[in-house]
Enzyme design. Sequence first.
Site, PDB file in Angstrom:
ATOM      1  N   ARG A   1      -1.440  -0.397  -8.253  1.00  0.00           N
ATOM      2  CA  ARG A   1      -2.740  -0.303  -8.219  1.00  0.00           C
ATOM      3  C   ARG A   1      -3.029   1.680  -8.221  1.00  0.00           C
ATOM      4  O   ARG A   1      -2.308   2.059  -7.270  1.00  0.00           O
ATOM      5  CB  ARG A   1      -3.273  -0.793  -6.678  1.00  0.00           C
ATOM      6  CG  ARG A   1      -4.738  -0.229  -6.217  1.00  0.00           C
ATOM      7  CD  ARG A   1      -4.744  -0.088  -4.695  1.00  0.00           C
ATOM      8  NE  ARG A   1      -4.672  -1.301  -4.184  1.00  0.00           N
ATOM      9  CZ  ARG A   1      -4.364  -2.157  -2.952  1.00  0.00           C
ATOM     10  NH1 ARG A   1      -3.734  -0.824  -2.154  1.00  0.00           N
ATOM     11  NH2 ARG A   1      -4.381  -3.153  -2.431  1.00  0.00           N
TER      12      ARG A   1
ATOM     13  N   ASP B   1       0.698  -1.007  -0.083  1.00  0.00           N
ATOM     14  CA  ASP B   1      -0.001  -0.024   0.066  1.00  0.00           C
ATOM     15  C   ASP B   1       0.910   1.208   0.156  1.00  0.00           C
ATOM     16  O   ASP B   1       1.894   1.127   0.367  1.00  0.00           O
ATOM     17  CB  ASP B   1      -0.897   0.156   1.178  1.00  0.00           C
ATOM     18  CG  ASP B   1      -1.935  -0.961   1.329  1.00  0.00           C
ATOM     19  OD1 ASP B   1      -2.214  -1.529  -0.007  1.00  0.00           O
ATOM     20  OD2 ASP B   1      -2.542  -1.201   2.323  1.00  0.00           O
TER      21      ASP B   1
HETATM   22  P1  FAD Z   1     -14.223   9.374  -4.065  1.00  0.00           P
HETATM   23  O1  FAD Z   1     -14.561  10.673  -5.058  1.00  0.00           O
HETATM   24  O2  FAD Z   1     -13.689   9.736  -2.847  1.00  0.00           O
HETATM   25  O3  FAD Z   1     -15.578   8.766  -3.901  1.00  0.00           O
HETATM   26  C1  FAD Z   1     -16.587   8.183  -4.937  1.00  0.00           C
HETATM   27  C2  FAD Z   1     -18.013   7.852  -4.359  1.00  0.00           C
HETATM   28  O4  FAD Z   1     -17.516   6.704  -3.620  1.00  0.00           O
HETATM   29  C3  FAD Z   1     -18.449   8.486  -3.092  1.00  0.00           C
HETATM   30  O5  FAD Z   1     -19.491   9.252  -3.671  1.00  0.00           O
HETATM   31  C4  FAD Z   1     -19.072   7.375  -2.352  1.00  0.00           C
HETATM   32  O6  FAD Z   1     -20.387   6.885  -3.232  1.00  0.00           O
HETATM   33  C5  FAD Z   1     -18.176   6.244  -2.405  1.00  0.00           C
HETATM   34  N1  FAD Z   1     -17.236   6.279  -1.425  1.00  0.00           N
HETATM   35  C6  FAD Z   1     -15.866   6.629  -1.422  1.00  0.00           C
HETATM   36  N2  FAD Z   1     -15.537   6.512   0.059  1.00  0.00           N
HETATM   37  C7  FAD Z   1     -16.241   6.375   0.685  1.00  0.00           C
HETATM   38  C8  FAD Z   1     -16.221   6.095   2.009  1.00  0.00           C
HETATM   39  N3  FAD Z   1     -15.076   5.900   2.799  1.00  0.00           N
HETATM   40  N4  FAD Z   1     -17.370   5.475   2.503  1.00  0.00           N
HETATM   41  C9  FAD Z   1     -18.530   5.488   1.775  1.00  0.00           C
HETATM   42  N5  FAD Z   1     -18.734   5.464   0.545  1.00  0.00           N
HETATM   43  C10 FAD Z   1     -17.466   5.963  -0.368  1.00  0.00           C
HETATM   44  N6  FAD Z   1      -5.203   5.146  -0.647  1.00  0.00           N
HETATM   45  C11 FAD Z   1      -3.828   5.544  -0.423  1.00  0.00           C
HETATM   46  O7  FAD Z   1      -3.498   6.518  -0.170  1.00  0.00           O
HETATM   47  N7  FAD Z   1      -3.105   4.434  -0.430  1.00  0.00           N
HETATM   48  C12 FAD Z   1      -3.459   3.239  -0.756  1.00  0.00           C
HETATM   49  O8  FAD Z   1      -2.649   2.204  -0.740  1.00  0.00           O
HETATM   50  C13 FAD Z   1      -4.856   2.828  -1.004  1.00  0.00           C
HETATM   51  N8  FAD Z   1      -5.391   1.643  -1.201  1.00  0.00           N
HETATM   52  C14 FAD Z   1      -6.644   1.642  -1.565  1.00  0.00           C
HETATM   53  C15 FAD Z   1      -7.013   0.217  -2.169  1.00  0.00           C
HETATM   54  C16 FAD Z   1      -8.323   0.253  -2.755  1.00  0.00           C
HETATM   55  C17 FAD Z   1      -8.877  -1.236  -3.095  1.00  0.00           C
HETATM   56  C18 FAD Z   1      -9.358   1.219  -2.632  1.00  0.00           C
HETATM   57  C19 FAD Z   1     -10.618   1.233  -3.037  1.00  0.00           C
HETATM   58  C20 FAD Z   1      -8.822   2.514  -2.174  1.00  0.00           C
HETATM   59  C21 FAD Z   1      -7.538   2.695  -1.682  1.00  0.00           C
HETATM   60  N9  FAD Z   1      -7.005   3.890  -1.314  1.00  0.00           N
HETATM   61  C22 FAD Z   1      -5.656   3.990  -0.833  1.00  0.00           C
HETATM   62  C23 FAD Z   1      -7.950   4.903  -0.637  1.00  0.00           C
HETATM   63  C24 FAD Z   1      -8.111   6.037  -1.934  1.00  0.00           C
HETATM   64  O9  FAD Z   1      -6.838   6.608  -2.217  1.00  0.00           O
HETATM   65  C25 FAD Z   1      -9.521   7.074  -1.973  1.00  0.00           C
HETATM   66  O10 FAD Z   1      -9.147   7.569  -0.630  1.00  0.00           O
HETATM   67  C26 FAD Z   1     -10.726   6.320  -1.793  1.00  0.00           C
HETATM   68  O11 FAD Z   1     -10.862   5.154  -2.555  1.00  0.00           O
HETATM   69  C27 FAD Z   1     -11.818   7.166  -2.049  1.00  0.00           C
HETATM   70  O12 FAD Z   1     -11.504   7.823  -3.418  1.00  0.00           O
HETATM   71  P2  FAD Z   1     -12.718   7.068  -4.664  1.00  0.00           P
HETATM   72  O13 FAD Z   1     -11.646   7.163  -5.671  1.00  0.00           O
HETATM   73  O14 FAD Z   1     -13.672   6.040  -4.027  1.00  0.00           O
HETATM   74  O15 FAD Z   1     -13.616   8.505  -4.841  1.00  0.00           O
END
Ligand code: FAD
Length: 270
Positions: free
Chosen positions: A148, A95
């Site tokens: 990723r 990560d």
């Molecule tokens: P956003 O614009 O934040 O969200 C889009 C939509 O998704 C929202 O409107 C809502 O419907 C839904 N959603 C998003 N987050 C949430 C929540 N917490 N609760 C409920 N609904 C939600 N970040 C890192 O910095 N390092 C990593 O190694 C890392 N690994 C990840 C691995 C995976 C498989 C995923 C999915 C995310 C990871 N992240 C990591 C987190 C990522 O960077 C974002 O902070 C997170 O995924 C929210 O961004 P989004 O792309 O979903 O878009």
Amino acid sequence: MTIEDALRACESVNRQGLAVSLDALGESVTTEEQVHAAAEVYHRLLDAISTRGHHVNVSIKLTQIGVEFDPALAERVLDEIVVHAARVDSFVRVDMEGSALTEITLAMVERIHSLPGMRGRVGTVLQAYLYRTEADAERLLAQGIRIRLCKGAYKEGPEVAFPRKEDVDANYVKLAKRMVSSPVFCGMATHDEWIIGAIRRFVAEQGIAKSAFEFQMLYGIRRDVQRRLAAEGFGVRVYIPFGPEWYPYFMRRLAERPANVLFLARNLLH
Ligand code: FAD
């Protein structure tokens, strides 16, 4: 909370046709004992995975294995975990954490990936909010290292990261197009339907196989989208964090979506 709980969740997600990445929660440890305890959980997890035949790999954070106080120890421990993963035909995703750790994370993954037998056994994460990510993506793709792509979950200043959400989203789509067109199998980690739509349109227009990449989402978030994409024939991997060290992870999930605080408060009252 336990490996058994995580494997049960993994099994039920696998039954729905979705793959899994298991993350034994923990970060920012400060002693060697904590590092060895974290490593021990991963070794037990890999042993358990190898006997169950689940469709699963593991995700780990470098601050969980001491990178902040002893990078050499962290590298040794990561190397042993990747060797174990290779032995049981699995894969380790490192990560990505705060930007102070980006370079050391990339360098460590590159070194381990270049060792005999480790190709394709370790990969990492790039964050679309960082200015440096476009260059990092080229650097990793050139070595065949699986990426990723996510938006990024840490608090970063405007000197290193795009402050505006529109710019992060636009950079995400640009990088995603580059990654799904490459021969390296990458994971598109997002729940953002606008971005998912842009990727789907791009791969359809370019005739890119659905099997050339996968979508990745967090356990329990947008399950409707996860199931829909899988039904359409896309690979979908669900990230399942588990273990007693849930607090910092949970706080980041609340911080990125303040509506969750209300949701939680309402349900507690209810
Ligand atoms: P956003 O614009 O934040 O969200 C889009 C939509 O998704 C929202 O409107 C809502 O419907 C839904 N959603 C998003 N987050 C949430 C929540 N917490 N609760 C409920 N609904 C939600 N970040 C890192 O910095 N390092 C990593 O190694 C890392 N690994 C990840 C691995 C995976 C498989 C995923 C999915 C995310 C990871 N992240 C990591 C987190 C990522 O960077 C974002 O902070 C997170 O995924 C929210 O961004 P989004 O792309 O979903 O878009």
